[in-house]
Design a protein around this motif. Sequence first.
Motif, PDB file in Angstrom:
ATOM      1  N   VAL A  28       0.847  -1.205   0.000  1.00 13.82           N
ATOM      2  CA  VAL A  28       0.000   0.000   0.000  1.00 13.82           C
ATOM      3  C   VAL A  28       0.882   1.254   0.000  1.00 13.82           C
ATOM      4  N   TRP A 126      -8.052   2.071  -0.091  1.00 11.43           N
ATOM      5  CA  TRP A 126      -7.519   1.178  -1.116  1.00 11.43           C
ATOM      6  C   TRP A 126      -8.158  -0.192  -0.957  1.00 11.43           C
ATOM      7  N   TRP A 133      -3.169  -3.312  -5.120  1.00  8.55           N
ATOM      8  CA  TRP A 133      -3.977  -2.375  -4.339  1.00  8.55           C
ATOM      9  C   TRP A 133      -4.443  -1.271  -5.278  1.00  8.55           C
ATOM     10  N   LYS A 134      -5.760  -1.033  -5.303  1.00 12.68           N
ATOM     11  CA  LYS A 134      -6.372  -0.033  -6.185  1.00 12.68           C
ATOM     12  C   LYS A 134      -7.110   0.994  -5.343  1.00 12.68           C
ATOM     13  N   LEU A 135      -7.020   2.250  -5.757  1.00 14.82           N
ATOM     14  CA  LEU A 135      -7.692   3.323  -5.032  1.00 14.82           C
ATOM     15  C   LEU A 135      -9.190   3.276  -5.307  1.00 14.82           C
ATOM     16  N   ARG A 138     -11.151   8.641  -2.041  1.00 16.77           N
ATOM     17  CA  ARG A 138     -10.252   9.658  -1.499  1.00 16.77           C
ATOM     18  C   ARG A 138     -11.092  10.819  -1.028  1.00 16.77           C
TER      19      ARG A 138
END
Length: 147
Positions: A28, A126, A133-135, A138
């Motif tokens: 991460v 994430w 790991w993908k966002l 936010r």
Amino acid sequence: MIKKLIFAVGFLMVIMVSGQKKDDTQAVTAAAERLRLAMISGEKSALENLILPELTYGHSGGHIDDATEFVEKLVSKKSDFLTIDITNQNIQIVGKTAIVRHHFYATTADLGKAPGDVTLDIVLVWAKVKKDWKLLARQAVKAEKKK
């Protein structure tokens, strides 16, 4: 004998979970750094590789971008980060989800305007997809001014 075996298996599971969390925290951290660099470069493929299509990207002023708008703004330089510095980063892993909080200081030149400064506190969410790991989300808030 069975008690010893159960204890040994339990102990090994704790070690494995602990080791996995350390690996995930490092992954991460690396993904967050790739995001920082991609936001500065505005490189479309780098940005798209780090986010999920369901991304919700909240700005401190209240506007929320979807994945397409997030990428388009950075690629077109409508949002142009000259520098981004991250401090006080904290990562918490919960299963296949990571919560990242940090202080964000950036110098901007949106659409070629004179450089400006942005100071924010950020929370990132994430999601682990296979091994990456993908966002997913936010949210930014204006950082409290020190008295």
